[in-house]
Design a protein around this motif. Structure first.
Motif, PDB file in Angstrom:
ATOM      1  N   THR A 627       0.852  -1.194   0.000  1.00 15.16           N
ATOM      2  CA  THR A 627       0.000   0.000   0.000  1.00 15.16           C
ATOM      3  C   THR A 627       0.881   1.234   0.000  1.00 15.16           C
ATOM      4  N   ALA A 628       0.605   2.165  -0.911  1.00 14.61           N
ATOM      5  CA  ALA A 628       1.398   3.390  -0.993  1.00 14.61           C
ATOM      6  C   ALA A 628       1.069   4.308   0.182  1.00 14.61           C
ATOM      7  N   GLU A 629       1.818   5.417   0.296  1.00 16.38           N
ATOM      8  CA  GLU A 629       1.611   6.344   1.404  1.00 16.38           C
ATOM      9  C   GLU A 629       0.235   7.000   1.355  1.00 16.38           C
ATOM     10  N   ASP A 630      -0.273   7.190   0.141  1.00 17.60           N
ATOM     11  CA  ASP A 630      -1.597   7.819   0.013  1.00 17.60           C
ATOM     12  C   ASP A 630      -2.740   6.821   0.149  1.00 17.60           C
ATOM     13  N   GLY A 631      -2.437   5.542   0.438  1.00 14.07           N
ATOM     14  CA  GLY A 631      -3.473   4.538   0.618  1.00 14.07           C
ATOM     15  C   GLY A 631      -3.838   3.772  -0.627  1.00 14.07           C
ATOM     16  N   SER A 632      -3.252   4.097  -1.752  1.00 11.68           N
ATOM     17  CA  SER A 632      -3.572   3.407  -2.992  1.00 11.68           C
ATOM     18  C   SER A 632      -2.838   2.076  -3.069  1.00 11.68           C
ATOM     19  N   ALA A 634      -0.315  -0.528  -4.322  1.00  6.97           N
ATOM     20  CA  ALA A 634       1.026  -0.426  -4.933  1.00  6.97           C
ATOM     21  C   ALA A 634       1.486  -1.761  -5.476  1.00  6.97           C
TER      22      ALA A 634
END
Length: 748
Positions: A627-632, A634
């Motif tokens: 999971t990326a830092e923005d919640g998307s 990855a």
């Protein structure tokens, strides 16, 4: 058995030294020798002596030795030391021809080994085989012409033999390779030993062309001057000046040229040379030239005039710099260096007073770091140059009064002041200074310096008190506790040392507790208090369950001589394995098991080795969602995990695989008589159905047993021969392979 196991014990690797700075407390050679004598480190039993009484025993001895040497060489031909030992042994037996043969074989293995060539040639020279030695040197310089050691030894041998022509020929061959400067000097000195000045001059001509540095031109000119060729020497200097031209003027060349003319009483030529050089060389690069010009004028010219011209000019430049920025301490340092070279104490003091009057406006230590050196230089100048101890004392005191000790201080000032008082043989004042420093602004550096001072004076009671003060000031400093305990150990008070260690490990906060515990354990081992060491390990394991502590504990038990040391070591490994079952760091648990496995390989039985091998984990490849830092989303990431047989959380998955394998084997065993009457198509369909059933169960069972945290992880692949792949294509391929195998192979 115990002694054999102890002999096979591996020596632990020595950690690389990261901090190569000198230690605060230096160990003297006298201490090392005394400790070696006390511990009887150098007392070794004498080797057994063997007497050879007849030729048959001698031949048998030679045969055994040669076989041992040949076996060593056969194991690893690239170890040149084995070849050299072999050849030297043959030489000691007066078997020169055999030694020569061994050297030749070694050269076939590694002809670029310098030591090999040197030993070979030295053997021939030692046995007066001059032609053989000459042949070896010739081969060596042909193969490795850049190894100067060969050339030096070759030419030295020829000269010692009186073969001057051969030596000269070797030098000429060497010079064709244009070696470094020392080789040329060796050739020149060789010619001078035989009074061949003209040939030496010719070599110098070639030398300055190959190595056109200024120092080599100066050496050439001094060579001519030394042998009385004044005109030739002057011509060499002139050629050097023309060679470098006006773009690459070097002050060292002109200084040497001027000194040469000064020796010849050509004072006008000297002035012309200096003036020409000062015109061509930038002022910042002509410091040495100015200095020599001033010295010349002091000897043969108007001293006051030249000093005023040069010093006043530079003084004016520095005055402008310090006026533009009074806080430019670097300019003050240069200015003070200039006035110190003049030698007038009143002038120097005046400039120092002006410099130290520029106090940094901000009371932050980083702004005072350069400024404080003005005071240090001032005090050193008064002590060393003017030799006024009273004024030096006043300078130090004024500096200490100026510093804001409540915000920061400089330990070096206090230490320098105390050392100055000691040099004045005023020990009471030095102790008073250090006591004031510790009372006003206690610092680690101050306390260490004071302790070191008292140690040098052998005042051990004062050292104890200082260590107590130090630990009151900084009880979390593990290094201080260790040094204090070491002091007591050196003084022979073991109980005090042990009490200090006990106080240290009882502190609530420590900066490096692992170092402290290790020192305490090493101390007890040195005192051979093994029961205390075991208690220490147990107390340490109550605080931390780190795998390295367990391994160290096990190695300690293994190192202690005793009938049950192997059992104790194995028991510790078992306790460690039990305590680390719930450890989240699986790599640490794996490290423990691998260490246990290595132990069992060396000291254990087959059953114990098999038992430990069953405890080793299975390495499994897994996937997890990123999971990326923005919640998307990855994507997915592959990683390796370890599944331990004793791990209860992973038992269902392992149990499922084991049951599937067992079911398949049972099916194969029951259907074996019936398969003779089956057709190939029926066998293929039945095998596919069995494989599909096993795969379906293997896929459904983990899904039922997965927790919410484990649902994000999916098995991709497993590093096991019997486990199936997660992809459908891999399953089909494996099914085909199983069909092609015989039932007996599947059973195996």
């Amino acid at each position: 058995m115990a002694s054999t196991a102890a002999g096979k014990q591996r020596i632990p690797k020595v950690a690389k030294v990261k901090n190569k700075a000198p230690a605060d407390v230096q160990i003297t050679a006298e201490q090392l020798l005394r400790e070696a004598k006390e511990r009887e480190l150098e007392l070794l039993p004498p080797p057994p002596k063997q007497k050879i009484t007849n030729a048959e025993e001698l031949n048998d001895y030679k045969l055994r030795k040669r076989k041992a040497f040949e076996d060593n060489i056969r194991k690893n031909r690239t170890i040149i030391s084995n070849w050299i030992k072999y050849a030297q042994w043959e030489e000691s037996q007066k078997e020169v021809q055999r030694a020569r043969s061994i050297y030749e074989r070694a050269l076939d293995v590694d002809h670029r080994n310098i030591t090999l060539w040197l030993k070979y040639a030295e053997m021939e020279m030692k046995n007066r085989q001059v032609n053989h030695a000459r042949n070896i040197w010739d081969r060596a310089i042909t193969i490795l012409p850049r190894v100067n050691q060969f050339w030096y030894k070759y030419t030295y041998m020829e000269e010692m033999l009186g073969n001057v022509a051969g030596c000269r020929q070797a030098f000429e061959r060497w010079m064709e390779w244009e070696p470094d400067e020392q080789a040329w000097h060796s050739y020149i000195n060789f010619e001078l030993r035989y009074k061949e000045v003209d040939k030496a001059r010719t070599i110098y001509e070639r030398f300055v062309m190959v190595h056109p540095e200024v120092k080599n031109w100066i050496k050439y000119a001094r060579f001519e001057e030394k042998h009385g060729y004044i005109a030739h020497s002057r011509k060499v200097y002139e050629r050097a000046a023309e060679f470098y031209g006006e773009d690459h003027v070097n002050e060292n060349l002109f200084v040497a040229f001027a000194k040469f003319e000064e020796m010849q009483k050509e004072f006008e030529r000297v002035r012309v040379i200096y003036k020409y050089a000062l015109d061509k060389i930038p002022k910042n690069q002509a410091q040495e030239l100015f200095k020599n010009y001033t010295m010349f004028e002091k000897k043969f010219g108007d001293r006051r005039g030249i000093e005023d011209v040069i010093i006043n000019k530079r003084r004016f430049q520095y005055e402008e710099e310090v006026k533009a920025n009074p806080l430019n301490y670097d300019a003050w340092f240069d200015y003070l260096r200039l006035v110190e070279s003049d030698g007038d104490p009143d002038t120097v003091r005046d400039v120092y007073e002006r410099a130290i009057a520029n106090i940094p406006p901000i009371q932050e230590k980083r702004h005072w770091r350069r400024y404080i050196y003005l005071w240090i230089n001032y005090a050193l100048y008064e002590e060393l140059e003017v030799k006024d101890p009273e004024r030096t004392r006043q300078v130090y005191q004024a500096c200490l009064d100026l510093m804001p000790h409540k915000k920061f201080t400089f330990a070096k000032i206090w230490l320098l002041f105390a050392q100055f008082e000691i040099r004045q043989k005023n020990l009471q004042a030095a102790r008073k200074i250090m006591g004031t420093a510790i009372g006003k602004c206690p610092k680690n550096k101050l306390l260490k310096g004071y302790i070191e001072l008292e140690l040098q004076l052998r005042e051990f009671d004062r050292c104890r008190k200082l260590y107590e003060k130090y630990l009151e000031f900084s009880p979390e400093n593990c290094t201080t506790w260790i040094k204090f305990a070491e002091l007591e150990t050196i003084l022979g008070d073991v109980e005090r040392s042990r009490a200090i260690f006990e106080l240290a490990i009882g502190q609530p906060r420590l900066d490096m507790p692992e170092v402290l515990w290790k020192s305490y354990i090493d101390f007890e081992i040195e005192q051979e208090e093994f029961e205390n060491t075991r208690n220490l390990y147990k107390r340490l394991l109550q605080r931390t369950q780190h795998v390295k502590v367990w391994i160290s504990y096990a190695k300690f038990e293994l190192s202690v001589d005793g009938p049950d040391r192997l059992a104790k070591c194995r028991q510790i490994f078992e306790e460690a394995n039990k305590s680390m079952r719930n450890c989240e760091e699986k790599e640490e648990r794996l490290m423990l098991l691998e260490s246990w496995r290595d132990y069992e390989k060396e000291f254990g039985s087959d059953s114990s080795r098999e038992r430990v091998s069953k405890l080793l984990p299975e390495k499994v490849k897994k996937r997890r969602k990123l999971t990326a830092e923005d919640g998307s989303d990855a994507g997915w990431e592959e990683y390796y995990d370890y599944i331990f047989p004793e791990d209860a959380a992973n038992q269902p998955n392992l149990k499922l695989l084991a049951m599937a394998k067992m079911w398949k084997r049972q099916q194969i065993n029951t259907d074996e008589p019936q398969e003779k009457g089956r057709s190939v198509e029926e066998a293929t369909s039945v095998e596919a159905e069995e494989t599909g059933l096993a795969d379906k169960q293997a896929e459904e069972e983990p899904a039922r047993n997965m927790t919410e945290s484990e649902q994000e992880k999916t098995y991709d692949d497993r590093d096991d021969e019997d486990s199936s792949s997660s992809s459908d294509s891999d399953e089909d391929e494996e099914a085909k392979k199983k069909q092609s195998k015989s039932p007996q192979e599947d059973k195996d």
